[in-house]
Design an enzyme around this catalytic site. Structure first.
Site, PDB file in Angstrom:
ATOM      1  N   LYS A   1      -0.266   4.586   4.695  1.00  0.00           N
ATOM      2  CA  LYS A   1      -1.074   3.580   5.399  1.00  0.00           C
ATOM      3  C   LYS A   1      -0.304   3.088   6.611  1.00  0.00           C
ATOM      4  O   LYS A   1       0.842   2.639   6.493  1.00  0.00           O
ATOM      5  CB  LYS A   1      -1.424   2.416   4.468  1.00  0.00           C
ATOM      6  CG  LYS A   1      -2.387   1.410   5.100  1.00  0.00           C
ATOM      7  CD  LYS A   1      -2.860   0.386   4.082  1.00  0.00           C
ATOM      8  CE  LYS A   1      -3.793  -0.636   4.690  1.00  0.00           C
ATOM      9  NZ  LYS A   1      -5.034  -0.023   5.215  1.00  0.00           N
TER      10      LYS A   1
ATOM     11  N   HIS B   1       0.841  -1.191   0.000  1.00  0.00           N
ATOM     12  CA  HIS B   1       0.000   0.000   0.000  1.00  0.00           C
ATOM     13  C   HIS B   1       0.882   1.249   0.000  1.00  0.00           C
ATOM     14  O   HIS B   1       2.106   1.158   0.126  1.00  0.00           O
ATOM     15  CB  HIS B   1      -0.928   0.020   1.221  1.00  0.00           C
ATOM     16  CG  HIS B   1      -2.067  -0.936   1.137  1.00  0.00           C
ATOM     17  ND1 HIS B   1      -1.952  -2.267   1.520  1.00  0.00           N
ATOM     18  CD2 HIS B   1      -3.343  -0.785   0.705  1.00  0.00           C
ATOM     19  CE1 HIS B   1      -3.117  -2.872   1.339  1.00  0.00           C
ATOM     20  NE2 HIS B   1      -3.968  -1.998   0.838  1.00  0.00           N
TER      21      HIS B   1
END
Length: 245
Positions: A161, A157
């Site tokens: 994140k 990600h």
């Protein structure tokens, strides 16, 4: 209230969007307005702070004003744990479907969700991608068919994140566990990656990789709209997104 007899294939689903000021709420409103979310109409939206009563023809309500919302077939909730209880209570009061992607719920809120499913149709998912829903099914089937194989889940990600493994990776791990596997996890945080998940099954001399890559966050909003349309008018129960494909 009597259960809706809505046919989601013929009649536009009337939606209440809760958490309308957030990124997912804005995507849901935009897709419905552009008719990119299938046959749906937003009859009301709710946000923590209401600065304008009507935006693009959609009436806005604060959380304390939800009792005054017009008739709807389903609530879609992408908010915060502290705002989660009000839309669930409203869906119960109206006998409407409840679709939520709010994460970080407490044990008490999860119990309330399970209790609500005895009275109304409910969907809660960490990831509303239709592709991920199919991937979870494939992972469960593969793990059941390949006893004793190593199972590894690698997720990537964007750099902002914070949680790792991702909620989706853990959900895929739970699917693998249903099939008998014991998954291991690895997480990458780099650039602006929307989301990539690879589930690998390996044995001596061979391996299988099941991969899902997200390149646009609208897929999550489209999946939530799909769930709301399919959920409206169903019998009470706890549904998974893959049950509604």
């Amino acid at each position: 209230m009597p259960k809706s007899t809505l046919d989601p294939g013929l009649t536009p689903t009337r939606l209440l969007i809760h958490g309308a000021s957030g990124r997912m709420g804005q995507a849901l409103l935009r897709l419905c307005a552009a008719d990119d979310g299938g046959p749906c109409t937003v009859v009301a939206a709710s946000a923590r702070t209401v600065r304008q009563r009507v935006v693009d023809g959609v009436p806005y309500f604060a959380s304390s004003e939800l009792a005054g919302t017009p008739v709807f077939d389903a609530v879609i909730d992408f908010s915060l744990p502290e705002a989660f209880d009000a839309p669930l209570a409203l869906a119960l009061d109206r006998g409407a479907g409840f679709v939520s992607g709010t994460t970080g719920l407490s044990d008490a809120q999860r119990a309330a969700l399970a209790a609500a499913a005895l009275r109304i149709p409910v969907v809660w998912e960490a990831n509303f991608s239709l592709g991920v829903a199919v991937l979870g099914d494939l992972v469960e089937r593969a793990s059941a068919a390949l006893p004793g194989w190593d199972c590894d889940i690698v997720e990537a990600h964007h750099v902002h994140k914070q949680d790792a493994p991702s909620g989706t990776a853990l959900a895929l791990g739970a699917a693998a566990g249903q099939g008998g596997a014991t998954p291991r996890y690895a997480s990458l945080r780099a650039g602006d990656i929307v989301g990539e998940h690879t589930v690998q099954f390996a044995a001596t001399g061979e391996r299988i990789e099941l991969v899902h890559r997200a390149t646009n966050r609208d897929i999550f909003a489209r999946g939530a709209l799909h769930a709301a349309r399919r959920l409206a008018g169903r019998d009470a129960g706890r549904y998974r997104l893959r049950d509604l494909l």
